[in-house]
Design an enzyme around this catalytic site. Sequence first.
Site, short mmCIF file in Angstrom:
data_model
loop_
_atom_site.label_atom_id
_atom_site.label_comp_id
_atom_site.label_asym_id
_atom_site.label_seq_id
_atom_site.Cartn_x
_atom_site.Cartn_y
_atom_site.Cartn_z
CD GLU A 1 -5.93 97.71 -32.39
OE1 GLU A 1 -5.76 96.60 -32.03
OE2 GLU A 1 -5.09 98.70 -32.37
CG HIS B 1 -3.99 103.18 -32.31
ND1 HIS B 1 -3.05 103.12 -31.61
CD2 HIS B 1 -4.44 102.10 -32.11
CE1 HIS B 1 -2.93 102.08 -30.72
NE2 HIS B 1 -3.92 101.34 -31.20
NE ARG C 1 -16.58 107.17 -2.72
CZ ARG C 1 -17.43 107.85 -1.80
NH1 ARG C 1 -18.74 107.74 -1.67
NH2 ARG C 1 -16.90 108.75 -1.00
CD GLU D 1 -2.26 95.09 -20.25
OE1 GLU D 1 -3.62 95.59 -20.88
OE2 GLU D 1 -1.29 95.52 -20.58
CG HIS E 1 1.41 102.30 -28.18
ND1 HIS E 1 1.11 101.31 -27.00
CD2 HIS E 1 0.22 102.74 -28.47
CE1 HIS E 1 -0.10 101.35 -27.02
NE2 HIS E 1 -0.58 101.97 -27.81
NE ARG F 1 -7.65 94.53 -21.31
CZ ARG F 1 -8.60 94.90 -20.75
NH1 ARG F 1 -9.29 94.63 -19.73
NH2 ARG F 1 -9.38 96.02 -21.74
CE LYS G 1 -10.16 95.03 -25.11
NZ LYS G 1 -9.92 96.29 -25.45
CE LYS H 1 -6.05 97.90 -20.63
NZ LYS H 1 -4.85 97.53 -21.53
CG HIS I 1 -0.81 98.10 -29.86
ND1 HIS I 1 -1.40 97.09 -30.46
CD2 HIS I 1 -1.90 98.58 -29.64
CE1 HIS I 1 -2.56 97.13 -30.88
NE2 HIS I 1 -2.99 98.22 -30.31
CG ASN J 1 -1.02 96.09 -25.28
OD1 ASN J 1 -1.90 96.88 -25.74
ND2 ASN J 1 -0.72 96.09 -24.03
#
Length: 364
Positions: free
Chosen positions: A189, A269, A125, A241, A256, A245, A231, A147, A252, A249
């Site tokens: 980025e 990417h 956990r 998010e 994406h 947050r 960041k 993340k 993106h 993106n």
Amino acid sequence: MTPSIRTIDVDLADRSYAICVGEKNLAELGPAMRRSGLGNKAAIVTDGNIAGLYLKPVEASLRQAGFETSVIFLPAGEEHKNLDAVAAIYDRLVAARFERGSTLVALGGGVVGDVTGFAAASYLRGISYVQVPTTLLAQVDSSVGGKTGVNHKEGKNLIGAFHQPRLVWIDVAVLRSLPKREVVAGLAEVIKYGVIADAALFRRLEEKLDDILKLDSAMLTEVVAASCAIKADVVAKDERESDLRAVLNFGHTVGHALEALTGYETFLHGEAVAIGMVQAAAISVAEGACDRESFERIRRLVVRAGLPAEIPADVSPAELVKHMEVDKKSAGGKIKFILCKGIGATRFHALAPGEIVARLEESR
Ligand code: GLY
């Protein structure tokens, strides 16, 4: 001249941690982990490509600092960012009787970091982990902010958890062993951070791009630290998010979609994000959020960096937007788009799919 180590704090109350950015600092990781209060038992998770380059100094540093170390190898590549890789880590941790106080050290790019972070989030956990990112993309983005996760065969990052690392340890010297294309892709980025939050960083990139492309250590340390600071600030304000947050993106939404539509084979990417940023900036101009001069500066910097700026001629905006609609950003039939307000600020704007198609067609 050896650039100094920069330390950025991610302020998350009892889950706060430091991001340390320096050059040739891998030998200092062990003592830094000690100072962070991490327990004695540590497994370094890495892949075969990275291990040959950096495993020895990292392992030696941990041992000298008194850690009992073991090494877990993951197969290299995005196709292995799945639950099998996580299960392989669990097997080793169970066999070696890793406990709540033990630590994982992710030594590698985004795949190693995301998989290791997810194993750390879920084993017993939740145990501690440290990020030692070895690509520019991982240094300025995926290693910071907690993340973690893996891909499902139906989509990227569908399985995951928020789980913050205890320390992020960045050595910009490792970027010298990356293919040039990958460094340049990571720069997308960095440019993004300038556009969304820091006009001074953007200007610095304009002025010093050549030094950055030559991998000048002082410049890399400066821009990686500046990116991580932005960041860290965003994550501290909106860890999960719920709203803010999502500004990370920027570029993106189109990026994406472009990656998915081209089967993740045509663009790295960062390259897809570069195209997405230029298109998002063009849409920002059309929606009255951004002035033409700022748009031109964004496009010029992207192109000067060696990144693509245009949607390929054989990709139809309508097809791209179809991919956006299946993306999680879609709400109430509209797509939540991040516009830039000149350079250094953003705002959200909901756009109907047809409006985005029209804007993308206009900017061709
Ligand atoms: N890569 C975007 C985020 O960490 O939120």
